[in-house]
Design an enzyme around this catalytic site. Structure first.
Site, PDB file in Angstrom:
ATOM      1  N   GLY A  26       0.799  -1.225   0.000  1.00 48.70           N
ATOM      2  CA  GLY A  26       0.000   0.000   0.000  1.00 48.70           C
ATOM      3  C   GLY A  26       0.829   1.271   0.000  1.00 48.70           C
ATOM      4  CE1 TYR A 164      -7.552   4.906  10.024  1.00 45.25           C
ATOM      5  CE2 TYR A 164      -8.911   6.666   9.139  1.00 45.25           C
ATOM      6  CZ  TYR A 164      -7.785   5.874   9.066  1.00 45.25           C
ATOM      7  OH  TYR A 164      -6.879   6.063   8.036  1.00 45.25           O
ATOM      8  CB  THR A 199      -4.230   0.631   0.094  1.00 41.22           C
ATOM      9  OG1 THR A 199      -5.175   0.945   1.125  1.00 41.22           O
ATOM     10  CG2 THR A 199      -3.463   1.881  -0.315  1.00 41.22           C
TER      11      THR A 199
HETATM   12  P1  NDP Z   1      -2.635  -1.226   4.233  1.00 40.62           P
HETATM   13  O1  NDP Z   1      -3.591  -1.978   5.060  1.00 40.62           O
HETATM   14  O2  NDP Z   1      -2.573  -1.464   2.765  1.00 40.62           O
HETATM   15  O3  NDP Z   1      -1.145  -1.427   4.831  1.00 40.62           O
HETATM   16  C1  NDP Z   1      -0.932  -1.290   6.204  1.00 40.62           C
HETATM   17  C2  NDP Z   1       0.525  -1.557   6.544  1.00 40.62           C
HETATM   18  O4  NDP Z   1       0.662  -1.477   7.964  1.00 40.62           O
HETATM   19  C3  NDP Z   1       0.972  -2.945   6.135  1.00 40.62           C
HETATM   20  O5  NDP Z   1       2.342  -2.912   5.806  1.00 40.62           O
HETATM   21  C4  NDP Z   1       0.748  -3.731   7.404  1.00 40.62           C
HETATM   22  O6  NDP Z   1       1.554  -4.898   7.444  1.00 40.62           O
HETATM   23  C5  NDP Z   1       1.167  -2.706   8.467  1.00 40.62           C
HETATM   24  N1  NDP Z   1       0.602  -3.015   9.779  1.00 40.62           N
HETATM   25  C6  NDP Z   1      -0.698  -3.263  10.100  1.00 40.62           C
HETATM   26  N2  NDP Z   1      -0.814  -3.559  11.385  1.00 40.62           N
HETATM   27  C7  NDP Z   1       0.448  -3.516  11.908  1.00 40.62           C
HETATM   28  C8  NDP Z   1       0.991  -3.753  13.196  1.00 40.62           C
HETATM   29  N3  NDP Z   1       0.215  -4.114  14.248  1.00 40.62           N
HETATM   30  N4  NDP Z   1       2.323  -3.625  13.377  1.00 40.62           N
HETATM   31  C9  NDP Z   1       3.118  -3.278  12.336  1.00 40.62           C
HETATM   32  N5  NDP Z   1       2.668  -3.018  11.104  1.00 40.62           N
HETATM   33  C10 NDP Z   1       1.342  -3.161  10.892  1.00 40.62           C
HETATM   34  O7  NDP Z   1      -2.922   0.311   4.548  1.00 40.62           O
HETATM   35  P2  NDP Z   1      -2.715   1.658   3.693  1.00 40.62           P
HETATM   36  O8  NDP Z   1      -1.487   1.569   2.886  1.00 40.62           O
HETATM   37  O9  NDP Z   1      -3.992   1.989   3.054  1.00 40.62           O
HETATM   38  O10 NDP Z   1      -2.526   2.695   4.893  1.00 40.62           O
HETATM   39  C11 NDP Z   1      -1.281   3.184   5.326  1.00 40.62           C
HETATM   40  C12 NDP Z   1      -1.528   4.366   6.231  1.00 40.62           C
HETATM   41  O11 NDP Z   1      -2.251   5.364   5.524  1.00 40.62           O
HETATM   42  C13 NDP Z   1      -2.366   4.038   7.482  1.00 40.62           C
HETATM   43  O12 NDP Z   1      -1.865   4.756   8.590  1.00 40.62           O
HETATM   44  C14 NDP Z   1      -3.759   4.538   7.093  1.00 40.62           C
HETATM   45  O13 NDP Z   1      -4.524   4.860   8.227  1.00 40.62           O
HETATM   46  C15 NDP Z   1      -3.388   5.747   6.272  1.00 40.62           C
HETATM   47  N6  NDP Z   1      -4.440   6.203   5.366  1.00 40.62           N
HETATM   48  C16 NDP Z   1      -4.926   5.366   4.398  1.00 40.62           C
HETATM   49  C17 NDP Z   1      -5.924   5.806   3.545  1.00 40.62           C
HETATM   50  C18 NDP Z   1      -6.497   4.939   2.467  1.00 40.62           C
HETATM   51  O14 NDP Z   1      -7.525   5.332   1.864  1.00 40.62           O
HETATM   52  N7  NDP Z   1      -5.915   3.806   2.147  1.00 40.62           N
HETATM   53  C19 NDP Z   1      -6.469   7.171   3.664  1.00 40.62           C
HETATM   54  C20 NDP Z   1      -5.863   7.967   4.695  1.00 40.62           C
HETATM   55  C21 NDP Z   1      -4.896   7.487   5.503  1.00 40.62           C
HETATM   56  P3  NDP Z   1       1.073  -6.228   8.293  1.00 40.62           P
HETATM   57  O15 NDP Z   1      -0.406  -6.335   8.177  1.00 40.62           O
HETATM   58  O16 NDP Z   1       1.820  -7.370   7.681  1.00 40.62           O
HETATM   59  O17 NDP Z   1       1.538  -5.964   9.684  1.00 40.62           O
END
Ligand code: NDP
Length: 259
Positions: A26, A164, A199
């Site tokens: 993502g 959130y 994503t």
């Molecule tokens: P994804 O779900 O695609 O990716 C999330 C990432 O965080 C993965 O690498 C995942 O790896 C990691 N992650 C999740 N839980 C944990 C944990 N407990 N410890 C360590 N790593 C963790 O999310 P996005 O790329 O969409 O989001 C990235 C950021 O952007 C987030 O903070 C989200 O809130 C923010 N955001 C996203 C938006 C969207 O529309 N997509 C909009 C606005 C903000 P793994 O699961 O293997 O741990």
């Protein structure tokens, strides 16, 4: 300033070491690509599937490594930052990107979900910053980029997500407060506030025939964004191109929060 001033060179990160949490897919993976393209050595963290992501980054020509870490565990951020410094000898850039979204009506929202969300979206961001500051002091400067959200600014609909939204507002305020605290040490702290980005996190909403038309119609640009459109902004804030920017929350939302 004269014509030979290399302004484009200010986006380069050669010799810098960057850590991107949640960099395995993502938005985080796109940010890791951008920082790698600018010349940084990149560490990505996540709970799983990180070796494949690091291999993709290396195949693209970047120096990249995966660190397994569940950042909802209080001890994980210190351990993760120590691993980076042990391996690379320094840490210059921290991107706090890992986060989760949990939807639901407030009256039905469990303590367990509240803890799971806040421990990652807020507590881990604080702990990762706290762990990184000494390394950045040793390096003589640093840049922290926190991934907030437009949901920290506007209560987007139709999904209910009070926890959130509150977590992302906390990230924005943490960013401003830490920027103020560290300004004299040349450690800059900024945040990104993305709108809907395609994503794994948002795919359920994009596929939802009741939600997606509302998401699209409330976005002036009438589309979701792509992770690369956030990654370029992260590179800007992490690089010397943003040398006089600290405490900013840069909105990347196709215009959503203009209305
Ligand atoms: P994804 O779900 O695609 O990716 C999330 C990432 O965080 C993965 O690498 C995942 O790896 C990691 N992650 C999740 N839980 C944990 C944990 N407990 N410890 C360590 N790593 C963790 O999310 P996005 O790329 O969409 O989001 C990235 C950021 O952007 C987030 O903070 C989200 O809130 C923010 N955001 C996203 C938006 C969207 O529309 N997509 C909009 C606005 C903000 P793994 O699961 O293997 O741990």
């Amino acid at each position: 300033m004269n014509d030979s001033t290399d302004l484009l060179g200010r986006f380069r990160l050669d010799g810098k070491v960057a850590l991107v949490t949640g960099g395995t897919r993502g938005i985080g993976l796109a940010i890791a690509h951008a920082l790698g393209q600018a010349g940084a050595r990149v560490f990505i963290s996540g709970r799983k599937d990180g070796e494949e992501a690091a291999e993709m980054l290396r195949a693209a020509g970047h120096e990249a490594s995966f660190l397994a870490a569940d950042l909802s565990e209080p001890a994980a951020p210190d351990r993760m930052v120590a691993d980076v410094v042990d391996a690379a000898g320094r840490l210059d850039i921290l991107v706090n990107n890992a986060g989760i979204a949990i939807h639901g009506d407030t009256v039905d929202f469990s303590d367990e979900d509240l803890d799971r969300l806040m421990s990652l979206n807020v507590d881990a961001v604080f702990r990762c910053c706290r762990a990184a500051i000494p390394a950045m002091r040793s390096a003589g400067s640093g840049a922290i980029v926190n991934v907030g959200s437009m949901s920290g600014i506007a209560s987007n609909i139709p999904q209910n997500q009070v926890a959130y939204n509150s977590s992302k507002a906390a990230v924005h305020m943490m960013t401003k407060s830490l920027a103020s605290e560290l300004a004299l040490e040349d450690i800059r702290v900024n945040a990104l506030a993305p709108g809907y980005i395609q994503t794994d996190m948002s795919q359920g909403g994009i596929d939802n025939p009741e939600w997606f038309p509302i998401w699209r119609d409330m976005t002036p640009m009438q589309r979701v964004g792509q992770p690369e459109e956030v990654a370029t902004a992260a590179l800007f804030l992490a690089s010397p191109a943003a040398s006089y920017i600290t405490g900013a929350v840069l909105v990347i939302d196709g215009g959503y929060t203009t209305r």
